[in-house]
Every structure is written in structure tokens, then in C-alpha cells.
Design an enzyme around this catalytic site. Structure first.
Site, short mmCIF file in Angstrom:
data_model
loop_
_atom_site.label_atom_id
_atom_site.label_comp_id
_atom_site.label_asym_id
_atom_site.label_seq_id
_atom_site.Cartn_x
_atom_site.Cartn_y
_atom_site.Cartn_z
N VAL A 70 -41.09 -23.93 -23.47
CA VAL A 70 -40.12 -22.97 -24.01
C VAL A 70 -39.71 -23.35 -25.44
O VAL A 70 -39.61 -22.49 -26.32
CB VAL A 70 -38.88 -22.86 -23.08
CG1 VAL A 70 -37.88 -21.85 -23.64
CG2 VAL A 70 -39.30 -22.46 -21.68
N LYS A 107 -31.41 -23.15 -15.59
CA LYS A 107 -30.78 -22.53 -14.40
C LYS A 107 -30.20 -23.58 -13.47
O LYS A 107 -29.17 -23.35 -12.84
CB LYS A 107 -31.78 -21.67 -13.64
CG LYS A 107 -32.83 -22.53 -12.98
CD LYS A 107 -34.10 -21.90 -12.66
CE LYS A 107 -35.08 -23.02 -12.50
NZ LYS A 107 -36.29 -22.96 -13.21
N GLU A 161 -28.97 -16.59 -21.07
CA GLU A 161 -29.79 -15.47 -20.60
C GLU A 161 -31.12 -15.91 -20.00
O GLU A 161 -31.59 -15.37 -18.99
CB GLU A 161 -30.05 -14.52 -21.79
CG GLU A 161 -30.89 -13.32 -21.47
CD GLU A 161 -30.22 -12.39 -20.46
OE1 GLU A 161 -29.23 -11.75 -20.81
OE2 GLU A 161 -30.71 -12.31 -19.30
N VAL A 183 -32.25 -17.07 -15.94
CA VAL A 183 -32.66 -16.23 -14.80
C VAL A 183 -33.72 -15.25 -15.27
O VAL A 183 -33.50 -14.49 -16.22
CB VAL A 183 -31.47 -15.44 -14.21
CG1 VAL A 183 -31.93 -14.56 -13.06
CG2 VAL A 183 -30.37 -16.39 -13.75
N ILE A 194 -36.58 -11.34 -18.97
CA ILE A 194 -35.87 -10.10 -18.61
C ILE A 194 -34.39 -10.25 -19.00
O ILE A 194 -33.75 -11.21 -18.57
CB ILE A 194 -35.94 -9.83 -17.08
CG1 ILE A 194 -37.38 -9.88 -16.57
CG2 ILE A 194 -35.29 -8.49 -16.75
CD1 ILE A 194 -37.50 -9.72 -15.05
N GLY A 254 -52.16 -23.59 -13.44
CA GLY A 254 -50.95 -23.95 -14.18
C GLY A 254 -49.76 -23.04 -13.88
O GLY A 254 -48.71 -23.17 -14.50
N GLU A 295 -46.15 -25.68 -10.13
CA GLU A 295 -45.92 -27.09 -10.47
C GLU A 295 -46.73 -27.98 -9.54
O GLU A 295 -47.03 -27.59 -8.41
CB GLU A 295 -44.44 -27.45 -10.25
CG GLU A 295 -43.45 -26.54 -10.93
CD GLU A 295 -43.22 -26.90 -12.38
OE1 GLU A 295 -43.63 -28.01 -12.78
OE2 GLU A 295 -42.67 -26.07 -13.10
N LYS A 351 -31.05 -19.25 -9.16
CA LYS A 351 -30.95 -18.03 -9.98
C LYS A 351 -30.01 -17.02 -9.32
O LYS A 351 -29.24 -16.35 -10.01
CB LYS A 351 -32.35 -17.45 -10.19
CG LYS A 351 -33.21 -18.37 -11.08
CD LYS A 351 -34.67 -17.99 -11.03
CE LYS A 351 -35.52 -18.92 -11.89
NZ LYS A 351 -36.96 -18.78 -11.64
N GLY A 370 -42.77 -18.50 -18.88
CA GLY A 370 -43.73 -18.48 -19.98
C GLY A 370 -43.05 -18.77 -21.30
O GLY A 370 -41.85 -18.53 -21.48
#
Ligand code: HSE
Length: 432
Positions: free
Chosen positions: A15, A106, A130, A133, A137, A188, A191, A206, A303
Site C-alpha cells: 500500500v 483495520k 477510509e 474497510v 471502496i 499471491g 497470505e 471490518k 491491492g
């Protein structure tokens, strides 16, 4: 024009890399939106030598958190390193130093969100999350801002991409759980230790965040009962399909009157439910509001760039507040005290698959158990008799309270004629 805003980035994994990319690539748009340049000044990493997929100057990297947290020129911390213990300490320190925080974490928000939000407010800081979760989105803003005028009564979420990928492949290709899990790990998606995903804990975290915001009530992770998908068999999915159902791991949050329930469990959705068509690693959150009716938010739940999109949107939110000088004032404290339903107030329909002795009267005995609790059947599937004089029966009940369902399951277990309870799942139809 405001001064340049300096950011300290905690973490440069999947990320973090996306955050660097978006801040660099969208600099013009960001400047247009917030009226000043935005730069990443320092990045906390574990390993200075690691090869990176983004171009960052070596001098920006540090392994010492205080290089960031104690730097008075850094205005905003973006936390994408994950973890709970030390990460919480970093964020508390940052907030107490007056730095605004954006996090994608989260686990941290589900466990310590109310404390962190309180410290943020006490220090006049923003704390936005944001990306915690459903990755890309914008569901938290959807709940808090988009549906601010409504009273949300139900949320159902496919909020874990790993399990949705596994269930989609099992269902479409008739493959076993272990086989698809292994493939997901090789690709991938999953995990190497998939426990938190497949046992429903990731989704429970979440749902804790969604329910807290959607119902304006402090829901704790411990209030969310969770079960996962690791015992689901290809046979379950096949029988479900015959009855018109699709299996999903569903986070379920429901408010009736003043009381709420929140859970995560494998659920058979009727094929025409809006969530039934959400496939592979995609996420979706179905939200029902008293005024708006049905809504659904759909997109990538993880992602690099999708999650970073949410992170950088939060960053824009902090910067807009900086310009208006209103940081730390947008968070709304929960309106209601926590009020959870008892088990006898939680209603659902259930799919129950049994192996029973193939003898006259057995089916009547089974229905007697259900009748004792006033539960009738919506669907019944009796399958051809197998070897060993065992018959396979699939029952779908009408609505039953959780208490009655548990009594019925115990009595079925105690019956000699019931050889095995193969499986049992919650059922949700597309009806409000
Ligand atoms: N492990 C999560 C999932 C992704 O599979 O959806 C990040 O929350």
C-alpha cells in the site's frame, strides 16, 4: 497559497508503494484540490537496502520512527505498516504532537479506534481510516457522509477478498477448499498464514468498524461473532446451487428498534441477491437505509493502487480541513449506547444438511423436533439413498431465533437416527 504540506509515511510495502505512486502521479490534481504542494518527506522502513518498485531517494528512508514523529515539519502521518502494538504507540505519539493521521489499519481501528479517535479530537487532529474497510471502496464516507441523513438498519458485506476468491472458484469449478486456497496462495491473493482471512477474523474487524459508524454505536470486536469458510465442502455448494443459493462469507449487521447484532459467517444467499454476483477477490457492501432503501458499494477490497486511492483521498480530506482550519472537528462521537440483541432476538433462516438412517418414521421424527419450536421448512431436498442405508436430507427452515436453532441442533445431534450433521449455514433471501 498554503505552505508545502509534508508527510511522514510509515511503511513502504504494497500500500505504501501505491501511496507514493499516487502522490507523485496526481500531484497536479492534488495541488488543484488542496491549493498547495504535497511532499513525502520521510518514510519508515524495516530494511534500507530492499529493492523497491517505486523510485524514492535513499535519503528519504529511515528505520527510526522518531525521525518522523519528532520532525516538526511533518504535518501528516500516513500509516500503512500494519500491526497493532507498536503502531498504536506511534500514532498516539503523532496525534499528541499535533500531527494528523491517515491509516489503512483495520486491526488497529477495530481494536483501539475509539481511543485513537478520542486522542485525535483532544489534540485537534484528524484521524481518517477510509482504507481500513474494503480497500478502494469509499464505504466509510458513504455511510458517514453519503447516508448521513438516513437511518441505516442493515449492512451486509463481502469484505474479505481472499475468501470470496476461494468460494467463487469452489463454486464455479467444483474444486475443494484446500486446492483453491493453495492456488490463491501461489497467486499471491492469500497470505501464507491465511487464518485471519479464512476464519472470518479479518471480516469481523471490518464489520466492527462498519457497524460502529453505520449504527453510531461503539461496537467492539468481541461483540462480533465470527466463523469462517474452512469447513465448507464442494458438496455443500452443490446442494446450495440446486436450491438456488450462492455461498458467500457475509458480514451481517442488523438493527431492529434500538438493538443491533453483528456477525460474520458463511451464508447461502439466494441467487438473485445483489451480493450473490460479487465474484473473485472483489468486495461489496450492501446497505439498507429506512429512507433510501437498498444501496450497494462495489469494488476492489485490496491491492496497492486501489487501497492507496482511499488513503490519498483521506489525505485530501485532512488538507481541505487544514485550509479551512477545522481539523479534529469532523469526527462525530457515537449517538447511542451499545445495545446488543440477545440470541432469542436474532432471527435467520437455516440450511441444514443431515445424514440420517433410511428408515420409516425418521423424517417424521426430525420434523417433530422442528415443530416443537414452531419452525417449518421453506425447502426440503431428499437425495437418493446411499450405501450403508443412510439418506441425505437438506432442509431450509423458515425464520428461527438463534436460541431455537441451537436447541434444535442439539436435539438432532442427540437423535440415534441422525448419523451426522454434515453442515449448517445461515440463509439470506433478497427480501427486506
Ligand atoms: N486480507 C484482506 C482480504 C485484504 O483478503 O480481503 C486486506 O484487508
Amino acid at each position: 497559497m498554503m505552505k508545502t504540506i509534508s508527510i511522514g509515511l510509515l511503511g513502504l510495502g504494497t500500500v505504501g508503494t501505491g501511496v507514493v505512486t499516487i502522490i507523485e502521479d496526481h500531484q497536479e490534481k492534488l495541488m488543484h484540490q488542496v491549493g498547495c504542494p504535497v511532499v513525502i518527506k520521510k518514510i519508515l522502513v524495516q530494511n534500507l537496502e530492499k529493492l523497491r518498485s517505486v523510485d524514492v531517494e535513499q535519503s528519504m528512508l529511515t528505520t527510526c520512527s522518531n525521525d518522523i514523529l519528532d520532525d516538526p515539519e511533518i504535518d501528516i502521518i500516513i500509516e500503512v505498516m500494519g500491526g497493532v502494538g507498536v503502531t498504536k504507540d506511534y500514532l498516539l505519539k503523532a496525534l499528541r504532537q499535533g500531527k494528523h493521521v491517515v491509516t489503512a489499519n483495520k486491526d488497529l481501528m477495530a481494536l483501539h479506534g475509539s481511543e485513537l479517535l478520542r486522542v485525535a479530537a483532544e489534540n485537534g487532529c484528524d484521524l481518517f481510516y477510509e482504507a481500513s474497510v474494503a480497500g478502494g471502496i469509499p464505504i466509510l464516507r458513504g455511510l458517514v457522509d453519503g447516508l448521513a441523513s438516513d437511518r441505516i438498519t442493515k449492512m451486509m458485506g463481502i469484505v474479505n477478498g481472499t475468501t470470496n476468491y476461494i468460494l467463487t472458484k469452489m463454486s464455479q469449478e467444483g474444486r475443494a477448499y484446500e486446492d483453491v486456497l493453495k492456488e490463491a496462495q501461489d497467486l499471491g491473493f492469500a497470505e501464507s498464514d491465511p487464518t485471519a482471512d479464512v476464519e472470518g477474523l479479518d471480516a469481523a474487524r471490518k464489520m466492527t468498524i462498519l457497524a460502529t459508524l453505520g449504527f453510531s454505536m461503539n461496537i467492539d470486536l468481541a461483540d462480533v461473532s465470527a466463523s469462517g469458510i474452512s469447513n465448507i465442502t464442494e458438496a455443500d455448494l452443490r446442494y446450495g446451487k440446486q436450491l438456488g443459493y450462492t455461498m458467500k462469507l457475509i458480514g451481517y449487521a442488523h438493527r431492529e428498534g434500538e438493538k443491533v447484532e453483528v456477525s460474520v459467517q458463511p451464508t447461502f444467499l439466494s441467487d438473485n441477491h445483489p451480493l450473490a454476483s460479487v465474484q473473485n477477490e472483489y468486495n461489496a457492501v450492501y446497505v439498507y437505509g429506512e429512507a433510501v432503501g437498498e444501496t450497494m458499494f462495489y469494488g476492489p477490497g485490496a491491492g496497492s493502487l486501489p487501497t492507496a486511492t482511499s488513503v490519498v483521498s483521506d489525505l485530501v480530506g485532512v488538507m481541505k480541513n487544514l485550509r479551512l482550519e477545522v481539523n479534529g472537528r469532523s469526527a462525530v462521537t457515537p449517538q447511542y449506547f451499545k445495545n446488543l440483541k440477545e440470541d432469542n432476538e436474532k432471527y435467520a433462516k437455516y440450511f441444514i444438511r443431515l445424514h440420517v438412517q433410511d428408515e420409516v418414521g425418521v423424517f417424521a421424527d426430525i420434523t417433530t423436533v422442528f415443530a416443537k419450536y414452531g419452525i417449518s421448512f421453506e425447502k426440503i431436498l431428499q437425495l437418493p439413498v446411499k450405501k450403508n442405508e443412510v439418506a441425505e436430507i437438506v432442509l431450509v427452515t423458515h425464520r428461527a431465533s438463534l436460541t431455537n436453532y441451537q436447541h434444535i441442533m442439539q436435539q438432532l445431534r442427540d437423535m440415534n437416527a441422525v448419523k451426522e450433521i454434515k453442515s449448517s449455514y445461515r440463509v439470506e433471501r433478497n427480501s427486506i
